[in-house]
Scaffold this motif. Structure first.
Motif, short mmCIF file in Angstrom:
data_model
loop_
_atom_site.label_atom_id
_atom_site.label_comp_id
_atom_site.label_asym_id
_atom_site.label_seq_id
_atom_site.Cartn_x
_atom_site.Cartn_y
_atom_site.Cartn_z
N GLU A 125 116.42 67.32 50.08
CA GLU A 125 117.67 68.28 48.95
C GLU A 125 116.81 68.55 47.58
O GLU A 125 116.81 67.97 47.23
CB GLU A 125 119.39 66.70 49.11
CG GLU A 125 119.74 66.30 50.74
CD GLU A 125 120.81 65.50 50.27
OE1 GLU A 125 121.39 65.31 51.36
OE2 GLU A 125 119.79 64.54 49.38
N GLN A 161 119.31 70.81 59.22
CA GLN A 161 119.41 71.76 58.89
C GLN A 161 118.42 72.42 57.34
O GLN A 161 117.43 71.99 57.33
CB GLN A 161 120.23 70.65 57.87
CG GLN A 161 121.55 70.97 57.79
CD GLN A 161 122.77 69.45 57.21
OE1 GLN A 161 122.81 69.23 57.30
NE2 GLN A 161 121.98 68.97 56.51
N HIS A 212 127.51 59.90 60.17
CA HIS A 212 127.72 61.56 60.85
C HIS A 212 126.95 62.32 61.43
O HIS A 212 127.28 63.30 62.19
CB HIS A 212 128.54 62.43 59.45
CG HIS A 212 127.92 63.54 58.14
ND1 HIS A 212 127.17 62.09 57.51
CD2 HIS A 212 126.94 64.00 57.86
CE1 HIS A 212 126.71 62.08 56.87
NE2 HIS A 212 126.43 63.73 57.38
N TYR A 213 125.59 61.94 61.10
CA TYR A 213 124.27 62.53 61.98
C TYR A 213 124.84 62.83 62.77
O TYR A 213 124.28 63.41 63.21
CB TYR A 213 122.92 62.06 61.63
CG TYR A 213 122.01 62.69 59.81
CD1 TYR A 213 123.51 63.10 59.09
CD2 TYR A 213 120.82 63.15 60.40
CE1 TYR A 213 122.39 64.23 58.19
CE2 TYR A 213 121.18 64.15 59.29
CZ TYR A 213 122.19 64.39 58.04
OH TYR A 213 121.26 65.56 57.34
N LYS A 269 129.26 54.48 57.07
CA LYS A 269 128.08 53.46 56.62
C LYS A 269 127.98 53.92 55.23
O LYS A 269 129.22 54.60 54.70
CB LYS A 269 127.25 54.66 56.60
CG LYS A 269 127.27 55.64 56.15
CD LYS A 269 125.54 56.49 56.32
CE LYS A 269 124.68 56.59 54.67
NZ LYS A 269 125.17 57.45 53.90
N LYS A 318 126.39 66.22 64.29
CA LYS A 318 126.44 66.90 63.75
C LYS A 318 125.63 67.97 65.76
O LYS A 318 125.14 67.77 66.21
CB LYS A 318 124.60 66.69 63.24
CG LYS A 318 125.32 66.78 62.15
CD LYS A 318 123.90 67.41 61.15
CE LYS A 318 124.28 66.57 59.44
NZ LYS A 318 125.06 67.29 58.90
N LYS A 372 115.75 63.32 46.91
CA LYS A 372 117.07 64.09 46.70
C LYS A 372 116.13 64.73 45.12
O LYS A 372 115.42 63.92 44.49
CB LYS A 372 118.24 63.14 45.28
CG LYS A 372 118.69 63.28 46.35
CD LYS A 372 119.95 62.66 45.90
CE LYS A 372 121.18 62.00 47.44
NZ LYS A 372 122.01 62.65 48.33
N ASP A 423 120.65 54.46 51.76
CA ASP A 423 121.89 55.81 52.12
C ASP A 423 121.56 56.44 53.26
O ASP A 423 122.51 56.86 53.86
CB ASP A 423 121.88 56.02 51.16
CG ASP A 423 122.72 57.48 50.39
OD1 ASP A 423 123.87 57.44 50.79
OD2 ASP A 423 122.34 58.20 50.43
N ARG A 430 128.67 60.54 42.29
CA ARG A 430 128.47 59.52 42.82
C ARG A 430 127.00 58.73 42.64
O ARG A 430 126.85 57.55 43.18
CB ARG A 430 127.37 59.85 44.66
CG ARG A 430 128.19 61.14 45.22
CD ARG A 430 128.29 61.74 46.23
NE ARG A 430 127.72 60.58 47.45
CZ ARG A 430 127.36 60.75 47.90
NH1 ARG A 430 125.53 61.04 47.69
NH2 ARG A 430 126.59 59.84 49.21
N HIS A 452 121.22 58.05 58.85
CA HIS A 452 120.27 59.40 59.38
C HIS A 452 119.19 59.03 60.14
O HIS A 452 118.91 60.01 61.38
CB HIS A 452 121.02 60.43 58.29
CG HIS A 452 122.09 60.25 57.78
ND1 HIS A 452 123.65 59.99 58.43
CD2 HIS A 452 122.65 60.27 56.47
CE1 HIS A 452 123.91 59.66 57.72
NE2 HIS A 452 123.32 60.33 55.94
C1 BG6 Z 1 124.95 61.13 53.29
C2 BG6 Z 1 124.43 60.42 52.02
O1 BG6 Z 1 125.24 60.37 53.96
O2 BG6 Z 1 124.78 62.32 53.62
C3 BG6 Z 1 124.28 61.57 50.95
O3 BG6 Z 1 125.32 59.48 51.59
C4 BG6 Z 1 123.08 62.76 51.80
O4 BG6 Z 1 123.65 61.17 50.35
C5 BG6 Z 1 124.16 63.22 52.68
O5 BG6 Z 1 123.07 63.54 50.78
C6 BG6 Z 1 123.43 64.24 53.62
O6 BG6 Z 1 124.32 64.76 54.30
P1 BG6 Z 1 124.47 66.37 54.88
O7 BG6 Z 1 124.85 66.40 56.37
O8 BG6 Z 1 124.37 66.96 53.55
O9 BG6 Z 1 123.17 66.00 55.50
#
Ligand code: BG6
Length: 436
Positions: A216, A351, A177-178, A147, A181, A325, A235, A223, A240
């Motif tokens: 976060e 998380q 990637h979510y 992504k 998880k 963020k 993003d 980045r 996610h």
């Molecule tokens: C990424 C984003 O895909 O996911 C980041 O680009 C974000 O901005 C991150 O911080 C969060 O992933 P994780 O696995 O750390 O929760």
């Protein structure tokens, strides 16, 4: 199985932060098929031995996602698999060398991991085809694509179209990637595979509202060049957070196959209503002085929105989604708040718990899925397009973001978005849920 994993962009942030550490862990657990080679590709010519230094450096860096000690025998075993090829991804000559390398390695099965710029995709696909690396008679050829998949609905459609000119859908692994998880997959386990007495309560008769949160306490770090073009909504919102929502709200699939699971996710995504007047964008104070950020940037580092799932089960149940963020804390969760009685709420934590309990990192899980040929936890062409169809109207409302102070819960307008409905964000300093 003779397999080559070819990473286009071995020096990328992605490869360093996620892929190489995940491959180390797979090596340590003995999960890589015996005859697996990894070919790292980058532009500039390097000295022999460079790849070893790169691996050493990468694994020695402090990494939130990969915290255990590096053992030399594991690293050496990984190094044996690791090769380096330099070349420009739009240069046909590079693909001749790649072809030769793969022939020398006798690799029948290929996975190309695109950890590189989307601008290069077309040249990559065309060159793979021209050098006959886009399909295989004796094994498989698969693509893993990171992504963001496009920047809006039109570009995502164009990218899907381009991909389909060269590859079959069952070769394409679009990654969020979510979906890798354990905690997100755990939501499905909890809802559908254990006999939870809460699962029957997940409907509009019992639920007051739902919250999806991914906040976060850190900023964009190094980045800036990427982030400033994208912003929080695209993003993490387009992907996610929508995936967290679908996991918590989708119907039970008839079978746990790729087709059935993906189709249930899509049904939810199709019913999401974008509400252009219920979205707030914020930017943390100090963002404009971050490295590689345009000093007059309007990019949002925070968003909060309200939506509905327009189906029978969730009719009229508000859904509040927020991400950002440099906030007061790091917290990723879906909270289902019930109307009355006990329990008051059902909390699916993604998380921070994950870091403590996690036995498998999401990239490990997704690389293994791709090796096994399981596309259940990847996005298909239709799914990414529907995600964009929801995001585009909201993105069109971006203007001057509201500035918020680092270390807070974000702009107060985000608080108002939910307060005006007589509710509050769970897990924040001013939350009504702090006692639960
Ligand atoms: C990424 C984003 O895909 O996911 C980041 O680009 C974000 O901005 C991150 O911080 C969060 O992933 P994780 O696995 O750390 O929760």
């Amino acid at each position: 199985m003779s397999l080559s994993l070819i990473i286009f962009g071995i020096t990328s942030n992605l490869a360093q932060k996620y892929l190489l550490p995940a491959l180390y862990d797979l090596e340590e657990k003995g999960l890589l098929p015996e005859n697996t080679s990894i070919i790292g590709v980058a532009r500039s010519p390097k000295e022999e031995g460079w790849i070893q230094e790169h691996l050493d450096l990468t694994l020695s860096k402090e990494n939130l996602h990969h915290k255990h000690t590096i053992q030399d025998p594991v690293k050496q075993a990984l190094l044996k698999r690791l090769h380096y090829l330099n070349g420009h991804l739009d240069d046909p000559e590079f693909y001749q060398r790649l072809h030769k390398k793969l022939t020398d390695l006798n690799s029948k099965n290929l996975i190309f991991y695109l950890a590189t710029y989307p601008e290069l995709y077309q040249a990559i696909f065309q060159n793979l085809k021209d050098s006959k690396l886009h399909k295989s008679k004796t094994g498989f050829v698969r693509l893993m694509i990171e992504k963001p998949f496009g920047q809006d609905l039109n570009s995502a459609k164009a990218l899907n179209k381009l991909l389909h000119q060269f590859f079959e859908e069952n070769q394409i692994y679009r990654l969020d990637h979510y979906l890798g998880k354990e905690t997100l997959r755990g939501i499905l386990e909890f809802r559908f595979k254990t006999s939870s007495n809460l699962q029957p309560l997940i409907d509009s008769r019992h639920i007051d509202h739902i919250q999806v949160t991914a906040i976060e306490n850190f900023g964009i770090g190094e980045r800036g060049a990427f982030y400033d073009r994208v912003g929080a909504l695209k993003d993490v919102g387009q992907n996610h957070l929508l995936q967290m929502l679908t996991a918590a709200t989708m119907d039970k699939p008839a079978k746990f196959t790729n087709e059935e699971v993906t189709s249930e996710r899509i049904k939810i995504l199709k019913k999401l209503t974008p509400l252009k007047d219920s979205v707030v964008f914020g930017q943390y104070q100090g963002y404009l002085s971050e490295k590689n950020v345009n000093p007059s940037s309007k990019t949002e580092t925070f968003f909060a929105l309200k939506t509905f799932i327009n189906n029978d089960r969730f009719k009229d149940i508000p859904i509040y989604i927020r991400a950002g963020k440099k906030l007061a804390q790091t917290l990723t969760e879906v909270v289902i708040v019930f109307k009355q009685g006990e329990p008051k709420l059902l909390r699916f934590k993604i998380q921070p718990e994950e870091q403590l309990l996690m036995s498998q990192d999401p990239y490990e899980a997704l690389i293994l899925d791709a090796i096994r040929g399981d596309q259940t936890f990847f996005n298909d062409a239709e799914e990414v397009e529907i995600q964009w169809a929801f995001i585009d109207p909201l993105a069109s409302k971006k203007g001057q973001p509201i500035i918020y102070q680092p270390g807070t819960d974000g702009p107060k307008e985000a608080d108002l978005l939910i307060r005006r409905d007589g509710r509050s964000w769970a897990g924040t300093q001013t939350s009504d849920f702090s006692k639960t």
